[in-house]
Design an enzyme around this catalytic site. Structure first.
Site, PDB file in Angstrom:
ATOM      1  CE1 TYR A   1      26.016  35.155  34.736  1.00 52.02           C
ATOM      2  CE2 TYR A   1      25.294  36.976  36.266  1.00 52.02           C
ATOM      3  CZ  TYR A   1      26.355  36.251  35.705  1.00 52.02           C
ATOM      4  OH  TYR A   1      27.571  36.306  36.281  1.00 52.02           O
TER       5      TYR A   1
HETATM    6  O1  LIG Z   1      28.470  42.018  38.745  1.00 49.02           O
HETATM    7  C1  LIG Z   1      27.845  41.117  38.239  1.00 49.02           C
HETATM    8  O2  LIG Z   1      27.613  40.037  38.724  1.00 49.02           O
HETATM    9  C2  LIG Z   1      27.800  41.211  36.920  1.00 49.02           C
HETATM   10  O3  LIG Z   1      28.292  42.182  36.082  1.00 49.02           O
HETATM   11  C3  LIG Z   1      28.073  42.526  34.830  1.00 49.02           C
HETATM   12  O4  LIG Z   1      26.597  42.870  34.883  1.00 49.02           O
HETATM   13  P1  LIG Z   1      26.245  44.128  34.765  1.00 49.02           P
HETATM   14  O5  LIG Z   1      26.473  45.009  36.047  1.00 49.02           O
HETATM   15  O6  LIG Z   1      24.771  44.273  34.408  1.00 49.02           O
HETATM   16  O7  LIG Z   1      27.056  44.993  33.864  1.00 49.02           O
HETATM   17  P2  LIG Z   1      26.778  45.768  32.444  1.00 49.02           P
HETATM   18  O8  LIG Z   1      26.116  45.031  31.585  1.00 49.02           O
HETATM   19  O9  LIG Z   1      28.092  46.366  31.947  1.00 49.02           O
HETATM   20  O10 LIG Z   1      25.849  47.090  32.879  1.00 49.02           O
HETATM   21  C4  LIG Z   1      26.619  48.170  33.660  1.00 49.02           C
HETATM   22  C5  LIG Z   1      25.627  48.920  33.975  1.00 49.02           C
HETATM   23  O11 LIG Z   1      25.274  49.735  32.846  1.00 49.02           O
HETATM   24  C6  LIG Z   1      23.898  49.918  32.706  1.00 49.02           C
HETATM   25  N1  LIG Z   1      23.384  49.725  31.058  1.00 49.02           N
HETATM   26  C7  LIG Z   1      23.547  48.577  30.471  1.00 49.02           C
HETATM   27  C8  LIG Z   1      23.499  48.554  29.380  1.00 49.02           C
HETATM   28  C9  LIG Z   1      23.177  49.767  28.825  1.00 49.02           C
HETATM   29  O12 LIG Z   1      22.618  49.644  27.458  1.00 49.02           O
HETATM   30  N2  LIG Z   1      22.644  50.830  29.328  1.00 49.02           N
HETATM   31  C10 LIG Z   1      22.903  50.880  30.789  1.00 49.02           C
HETATM   32  O13 LIG Z   1      22.664  51.903  31.152  1.00 49.02           O
HETATM   33  C11 LIG Z   1      23.386  48.589  33.701  1.00 49.02           C
HETATM   34  O14 LIG Z   1      22.041  48.697  34.085  1.00 49.02           O
HETATM   35  C12 LIG Z   1      24.418  48.448  34.783  1.00 49.02           C
HETATM   36  O15 LIG Z   1      23.946  49.253  35.604  1.00 49.02           O
HETATM   37  C13 LIG Z   1      28.435  41.521  34.172  1.00 49.02           C
HETATM   38  O16 LIG Z   1      27.837  41.540  32.659  1.00 49.02           O
HETATM   39  C14 LIG Z   1      27.694  40.221  34.533  1.00 49.02           C
HETATM   40  O17 LIG Z   1      28.302  38.995  33.684  1.00 49.02           O
HETATM   41  C15 LIG Z   1      28.226  40.035  36.088  1.00 49.02           C
HETATM   42  O18 LIG Z   1      28.039  38.676  36.658  1.00 49.02           O
END
Ligand SMILES: O=C(O)[C@H]1O[C@H](OP(=O)(O)OP(=O)(O)OC[C@H]2O[C@@H](n3ccc(=O)[nH]c3=O)[C@H](O)[C@@H]2O)[C@H](O)[C@@H](O)[C@@H]1O
Length: 460
Positions: free
Chosen positions: A264
């Site tokens: 991604y």
């Molecule tokens: O900042 C960005 O560029 C990206 O932000 C998000 O990605 P992400 O930060 O991974 O968002 P989430 O999937 O909501 O995860 C948020 C946090 O929760 C954590 N997480 C996720 C899933 C889970 O089951 N448990 C958990 O602790 C992840 O490690 C992360 O730290 C978006 O999903 C992407 O499309 C975007 O481009």
């Protein structure tokens, strides 16, 4: 006696012989002429067949130029699909020019006319509403794919429709359709938000990232550079994930972005490089916005905060990746950033038809974050207190699936250039989200109850 060479006088059956001869001749003649006829007609048939084939090829080419243009000009990794052209021509026919122009025409003096791709998405919906509300013309484009529940996208579409924004249902890879839209409307700007989102899903479906974030972006840029008159200024969604394994914090636009941790992130970084090319050759004005974990009402169900709220309400366990931190950014702040980027973008400098630029054009990239990272454990405890319910927590090691441990934005560049100043803390933003969530799904429950009641009445 000299032998007489005089033929004996014809016998009496001379008439019969003549008859025989003439019948033989006419038979021969018939055979000869039928042979001639046969060869003439087969030549004719052959020529007609060639003519027919050529006409068919010509007609086909004229009717479906998209087949040729796809295979010649699109660098899509996917083989050309003839059905796509047929789909495209069906979609072209179903377009309503009046409706499209009405939606895209500004209602204020000097208002912008903006094509918003991914308009039925989370950020696309909020930006479209805000732009329309201040009097800009907005036309949406979305393919309504099923990466997450399309009914949420259709609900957003309904909301937009109520507010005067039309969404054309089509894919950004459909260049014929894009060309048609740019013929119908002289867009001043494009807000390009259509993308395959989600960091971890890239391991499951790598090709969808290439198709949307690389091929789709190129398809849009090609049309904007070569077919749009005037060339629009383009603001598009990059991502905080481009910082990848960068350890220097807070992340600033001058930091290295050559170590992506997920496909991604790599496709978003590729987008930034592709933007450089189209700016360099064609003079397209391009602004990439690196969004930092955007959240809020009408959000994306695949994101952690959304699924945590859902699972806690349902009493299901949640996995929390230990030590993960995010610079969670509230949607209203991101909308302000997008509008600031649109308003401050200088026009493109290329001439339509793909001729070279007349001078240098804007090529910008900005962080749009909150500048205040929060541990995921803290995010969960805020949700618990908002819901008044404890989560069933599994704290686990962060799996190696493309995730990065933390993000933290330095936004001084966006502040300097268009006054970006995030003002919503995670507690306030999540409160708004939970309020929306309860309202939105309560309505669904009520309508299901109503449905059941109606079924009962109908069956009794
Ligand atoms: O900042 C960005 O560029 C990206 O932000 C998000 O990605 P992400 O930060 O991974 O968002 P989430 O999937 O909501 O995860 C948020 C946090 O929760 C954590 N997480 C996720 C899933 C889970 O089951 N448990 C958990 O602790 C992840 O490690 C992360 O730290 C978006 O999903 C992407 O499309 C975007 O481009």
């Amino acid at each position: 006696m000299a032998p007489s060479f005089t033929s004996p006088s014809p016998p009496d059956n001379s008439k019969a012989a003549l008859k025989q001869l003439s019948s033989y001749n006419s038979h021969l003649l018939r055979r000869v002429s039928s042979h001639k006829l046969l060869s003439i007609s087969s030549t004719l048939l052959f020529r007609t067949a060639i003519l027919l084939t050529m006409t068919l090829v010509l007609l086909f080419t004229l009717h479906y130029p998209s087949l040729l243009s796809h295979s010649l000009s699109l660098s899509s990794p996917h083989p050309t699909n003839p059905h796509r052209s047929l789909l495209s021509s069906n979609r072209l026919q179903s377009l309503n020019p009046l409706e499209i122009r009405r939606s895209a025409t500004p209602t204020r003096t000097n208002g912008l006319s903006i094509l918003v791709t991914g308009a039925a998405g989370f950020v696309g919906t909020h930006c479209s509403l805000a732009l329309k509300a201040r009097g800009d013309g907005v036309l949406g484009l979305d393919n309504f794919n099923s990466y997450y529940d399309p009914s949420l996208k259709h609900a957003r579409q309904k909301l937009l429709h109520k507010n005067g924004v039309v969404i054309v249902e089509a894919d950004i890879n459909d260049s014929q359709l894009l060309i048609k839209l740019f013929q119908l409307v002289h867009f001043t700007h494009v807000l390009h938000l259509a993308a395959q989102a989600g960091v971890r899903y890239a391991m499951k479906s790598p090709q969808s990232y290439i198709q949307s974030n690389v091929a789709g972006f190129v398809s849009l840029l090609e049309v904007a550079a070569k077919n749009a008159d005037p060339q629009p200024a383009i603001v598009w969604a990059s991502s905080s994930s481009v910082y990848g394994l960068n350890k220097v914090s807070p992340f600033s636009e001058s930091h290295r972005t050559d170590q992506p941790a997920s496909l991604y992130a790599a496709t978003k970084k590729a987008g930034e490089e592709i933007a450089h090319v189209y700016n360099h050759i064609y003079g397209l004005s391009l602004t990439g916005l690196r969004f930092f974990t955007v959240y809020g009402p009408w959000g994306r169900p695949d994101m952690a905060y959304f699924s945590f709220v859902h699972d806690i309400i349902e009493g299901k366990p949640i996995n929390i990746f230990s030590n993960a931190k995010r610079d969670f950014t509230y949607i209203d702040d991101v909308v302000m950033g997008c509008i600031g980027a649109l308003d401050s973008a200088k026009p493109s400098t290329g001439l339509p038809g793909g001729s070279k630029k007349t001078g240098p054009a804007d090529l910008r990239v900005y962080n749009l974050g909150n500048t205040s990272p929060v541990p995921v454990t803290k995010m969960v405890s805020i949700i618990e207190s908002l819901l008044g319910k404890k989560a069933k927590k599994n704290v686990v090691e962060m799996p190696s699936n493309g995730d990065v441990p933390f993000t933290h934005a330095n936004v001084s560049l966006a502040k300097r250039d268009f006054g970006y100043q995030p003002s919503t803390d995670l507690g306030t933003g999540l409160k708004q989200f939970v309020k929306w969530y309860v309202d939105y799904y309560k309505l669904e429950v009520i309508s299901k109850k109503k449905e059941k009641a109606q079924e009962k009445v109908a069956s009794s």
